[in-house]
Design a protein around this motif. Sequence first.
Motif, short mmCIF file in Angstrom:
data_model
loop_
_atom_site.label_atom_id
_atom_site.label_comp_id
_atom_site.label_asym_id
_atom_site.label_seq_id
_atom_site.Cartn_x
_atom_site.Cartn_y
_atom_site.Cartn_z
N GLU A 184 0.86 -1.18 0.00
CA GLU A 184 0.00 0.00 0.00
C GLU A 184 0.90 1.24 0.00
N GLY A 185 0.47 2.28 -0.65
CA GLY A 185 1.21 3.53 -0.66
C GLY A 185 0.30 4.69 -0.32
N VAL A 186 0.73 5.54 0.62
CA VAL A 186 -0.05 6.72 1.00
C VAL A 186 0.88 7.92 1.11
N THR A 187 0.34 9.09 0.87
CA THR A 187 1.08 10.32 1.09
C THR A 187 0.53 10.98 2.35
N LYS A 188 1.40 11.69 3.07
CA LYS A 188 1.04 12.30 4.34
C LYS A 188 1.38 13.78 4.34
N ALA A 189 0.82 14.49 5.29
CA ALA A 189 1.14 15.89 5.57
C ALA A 189 1.01 16.79 4.33
N GLY A 190 0.00 16.50 3.51
CA GLY A 190 -0.27 17.37 2.36
C GLY A 190 0.66 17.22 1.18
N LEU A 191 1.43 16.15 1.13
CA LEU A 191 2.35 15.93 0.01
C LEU A 191 1.55 15.73 -1.28
N PRO A 192 1.73 16.59 -2.29
CA PRO A 192 0.93 16.49 -3.52
C PRO A 192 1.51 15.51 -4.53
N TRP A 193 1.67 14.28 -4.11
CA TRP A 193 2.19 13.23 -4.97
C TRP A 193 1.15 12.13 -5.11
N GLU A 194 1.14 11.52 -6.28
CA GLU A 194 0.39 10.28 -6.49
C GLU A 194 1.39 9.16 -6.24
N PHE A 195 1.00 8.16 -5.45
CA PHE A 195 1.95 7.14 -5.01
C PHE A 195 1.23 5.80 -4.86
N VAL A 196 1.55 4.84 -5.76
CA VAL A 196 0.85 3.55 -5.76
C VAL A 196 1.82 2.40 -6.04
N PRO A 197 1.53 1.22 -5.49
CA PRO A 197 2.37 0.06 -5.82
C PRO A 197 2.10 -0.40 -7.25
N ALA A 198 3.16 -0.83 -7.95
CA ALA A 198 3.00 -1.38 -9.29
C ALA A 198 2.22 -2.69 -9.22
N GLN A 199 2.46 -3.45 -8.16
CA GLN A 199 1.74 -4.71 -7.92
C GLN A 199 1.21 -4.65 -6.49
N PRO A 200 -0.10 -4.55 -6.31
CA PRO A 200 -0.66 -4.43 -4.96
C PRO A 200 -0.44 -5.66 -4.08
N ALA A 201 -0.19 -6.81 -4.68
CA ALA A 201 0.05 -8.02 -3.88
C ALA A 201 0.99 -8.96 -4.63
N LEU A 202 1.83 -9.64 -3.86
CA LEU A 202 2.73 -10.66 -4.40
C LEU A 202 2.60 -11.92 -3.55
N ARG A 203 2.69 -13.04 -4.18
CA ARG A 203 2.73 -14.33 -3.49
C ARG A 203 4.20 -14.73 -3.46
N ILE A 204 4.75 -14.82 -2.23
CA ILE A 204 6.19 -15.04 -2.08
C ILE A 204 6.43 -16.31 -1.26
N LYS A 205 7.25 -17.19 -1.80
CA LYS A 205 7.62 -18.40 -1.08
C LYS A 205 8.66 -18.06 -0.01
N PRO A 206 8.63 -18.72 1.13
CA PRO A 206 9.64 -18.47 2.16
C PRO A 206 11.05 -18.62 1.59
N GLY A 207 11.91 -17.63 1.88
CA GLY A 207 13.28 -17.63 1.39
C GLY A 207 13.45 -17.03 0.02
N GLU A 208 12.37 -16.74 -0.68
CA GLU A 208 12.43 -16.20 -2.03
C GLU A 208 12.59 -14.67 -2.00
N THR A 209 13.45 -14.16 -2.86
CA THR A 209 13.66 -12.72 -2.99
C THR A 209 12.95 -12.24 -4.25
N LEU A 210 12.16 -11.18 -4.13
CA LEU A 210 11.43 -10.64 -5.28
C LEU A 210 11.65 -9.14 -5.41
N HIS A 211 11.58 -8.68 -6.65
CA HIS A 211 11.68 -7.26 -6.97
C HIS A 211 10.28 -6.77 -7.31
#
Length: 128
Positions: free
Chosen positions: A15-42
Amino acid sequence: RVVLNWAGAVVVRFEGVTKAGLPWEFVPAQPALRIKPGETLHTSYRVKNLSTREISAKARHILDPPEKTGQLQIFSCFCFIRQTLKAGESKELPVVVRVNANVPASIKEMKVRYEFYPLQKFPGGRGQ
C-alpha cells in the motif's frame, strides 16, 4: 508442463499513501505478491509529483501487523534515501523484499504500507 508449488507461500500486500499534504500520487505497481519463504522478489512503486514545483520527500515502511516485522526483509528500498521530483515528474521506485525462510506456517499474509512525507514533516525529523 510447469508445476509451481505455492504451498507455504505468503501473500504480501503493498500500500502507498502520502502524508502531511504531500501532492504526490503514489501507488504500488503490484498491490500483492505471493512469495515463497526464502524467495527474494523485486517490485516497485510509481510516484508522480502533481504540483507545479520541485519537492523532496522521504518514505518510511510499516509492517502490519507489527509482530511480523522479522518475517519480511527489505533489502533495497526507495525509503532509505530522500526522493526529489520536479514538477509533473514521474518515477518508478524499486523495492527488493524476501520472506524469511523460517516464517511460521501460521503466517499466510502480511501488509507493507509505505508513507511518503515532505522532508520537513518526516516523523522524528530524520527526513534529511
